[in-house]
Write a protein that holds these residues in place. Sequence first.
Motif, PDB file in Angstrom:
ATOM      1  N   LEU A   1      49.673  41.973  38.627  1.00 46.69           N
ATOM      2  CA  LEU A   1      49.454  42.508  39.963  1.00 46.69           C
ATOM      3  C   LEU A   1      48.153  43.307  40.043  1.00 46.69           C
ATOM      4  N   GLN A   2      47.894  44.104  39.021  1.00 46.56           N
ATOM      5  CA  GLN A   2      46.657  44.888  38.993  1.00 46.56           C
ATOM      6  C   GLN A   2      45.434  43.969  38.974  1.00 46.56           C
ATOM      7  N   LEU A   3      45.529  42.913  38.179  1.00 50.73           N
ATOM      8  CA  LEU A   3      44.414  41.963  38.096  1.00 50.73           C
ATOM      9  C   LEU A   3      44.226  41.241  39.425  1.00 50.73           C
ATOM     10  N   GLU A   4      45.325  40.852  40.063  1.00 55.93           N
ATOM     11  CA  GLU A   4      45.247  40.162  41.347  1.00 55.93           C
ATOM     12  C   GLU A   4      44.599  41.046  42.410  1.00 55.93           C
ATOM     13  N   ASP A   5      45.003  42.304  42.473  1.00 56.69           N
ATOM     14  CA  ASP A   5      44.443  43.234  43.465  1.00 56.69           C
ATOM     15  C   ASP A   5      42.946  43.433  43.251  1.00 56.69           C
ATOM     16  N   ALA A   6      42.552  43.611  41.990  1.00 57.29           N
ATOM     17  CA  ALA A   6      41.129  43.817  41.689  1.00 57.29           C
ATOM     18  C   ALA A   6      40.329  42.556  42.020  1.00 57.29           C
ATOM     19  N   PHE A   7      40.893  41.410  41.717  1.00 57.89           N
ATOM     20  CA  PHE A   7      40.217  40.145  41.982  1.00 57.89           C
ATOM     21  C   PHE A   7      39.995  39.961  43.481  1.00 57.89           C
ATOM     22  N   GLU A   8      41.043  40.125  44.264  1.00 53.72           N
ATOM     23  CA  GLU A   8      40.948  39.932  45.708  1.00 53.72           C
ATOM     24  C   GLU A   8      39.922  40.868  46.335  1.00 53.72           C
ATOM     25  N   SER A   9      39.927  42.112  45.916  1.00 51.87           N
ATOM     26  CA  SER A   9      38.989  43.092  46.466  1.00 51.87           C
ATOM     27  C   SER A   9      37.552  42.777  46.074  1.00 51.87           C
ATOM     28  N   ASN A  10      37.346  42.487  44.794  1.00 56.78           N
ATOM     29  CA  ASN A  10      35.980  42.287  44.294  1.00 56.78           C
ATOM     30  C   ASN A  10      35.354  40.993  44.785  1.00 56.78           C
ATOM     31  N   VAL A  11      36.145  39.949  44.902  1.00 56.17           N
ATOM     32  CA  VAL A  11      35.564  38.682  45.321  1.00 56.17           C
ATOM     33  C   VAL A  11      35.065  38.783  46.763  1.00 56.17           C
ATOM     34  N   ARG A  12      35.799  39.463  47.610  1.00 57.71           N
ATOM     35  CA  ARG A  12      35.351  39.667  48.988  1.00 57.71           C
ATOM     36  C   ARG A  12      34.113  40.559  49.031  1.00 57.71           C
ATOM     37  N   LYS A  13      34.133  41.611  48.222  1.00 54.34           N
ATOM     38  CA  LYS A  13      33.019  42.560  48.229  1.00 54.34           C
ATOM     39  C   LYS A  13      31.715  41.898  47.812  1.00 54.34           C
ATOM     40  N   HIS A  14      31.729  41.172  46.710  1.00 55.19           N
ATOM     41  CA  HIS A  14      30.488  40.589  46.188  1.00 55.19           C
ATOM     42  C   HIS A  14      29.981  39.438  47.057  1.00 55.19           C
TER      43      HIS A  14
END
Length: 285
Positions: free
Chosen positions: A238-251
Amino acid sequence: VTLDSLRTWEGLFDACCVYEEWTDSLTPDIESDGKAFFAHDYHFDYFQVGIESLGTSFFDGDDISFNSTFARVWQPYARAAISGGLWLGGGYATDPLRTGEVVASVGSSASVLYYTNEVIRADNTSEIVEFDIMPVPTFAGGEKMVMQRGAGICTVKSTPEKEQAAIRFLKWLTDPERNSQFAVSTGYMPVVQEAYDSYLPQCIEKLTDQRYVELYRAYIETQRDYLFYKAPQTDSYLQLEDAFESNVRKHLSAARNSFIESGDESSAALDRLIADSYEQFKKGV
């Protein structure tokens, strides 16, 4: 763009770029106001299932394996996003669908509950729409694969009587006939094979809402032709999924802004931003 061309990720992301260019051309006096074509509710699932469907593991232990297959999956996705054809906003895709900000999406089956037959635009005009619902796109040359996930039911330690009652309820709910009826009223898939073989077709025949008719036609095709991928059960998922979703949109949003601000819409400039955003993303996850 044909409906059949949207059955592959390559075709879908090509459509994103074509749609953005076309909508931008409708207002030649306003620069870079093209619309997004497509929204994905689960960017993490797109990468995870896409990479697994191409015969490579998404995970390296508890971490992401940034291999050549990941780079392949990144390319069309990032091109569509940086060009402006892929929605990078927050929330679920049903929100921009309801306002006409996007016209296509991938989401959970139960998101059909939130689709509306009317689109209301920012200027308060509206129109009635119909949905074409198809199985999740796949990569050319890859397996037909879809993520299996959803709500679960668990029991907690209690008295023997309550524990037995919980088990009895679960057996009642997963009875093939009853489960088929429950599924078609909520947008879910039945949980036992017998439901597909004996009861789901009859339930589908009784549906009158066009959205649900389309959804369950796609379901039958998915259940027949696709492999079902189940995510690994790890403490860090879950932690990895949350970080992935946030970072992919940001970058990718940052890359999109750089693309607009530079004024250079050449293929070479776009390729550089695709590569740069990939390197920045890998550092941030």
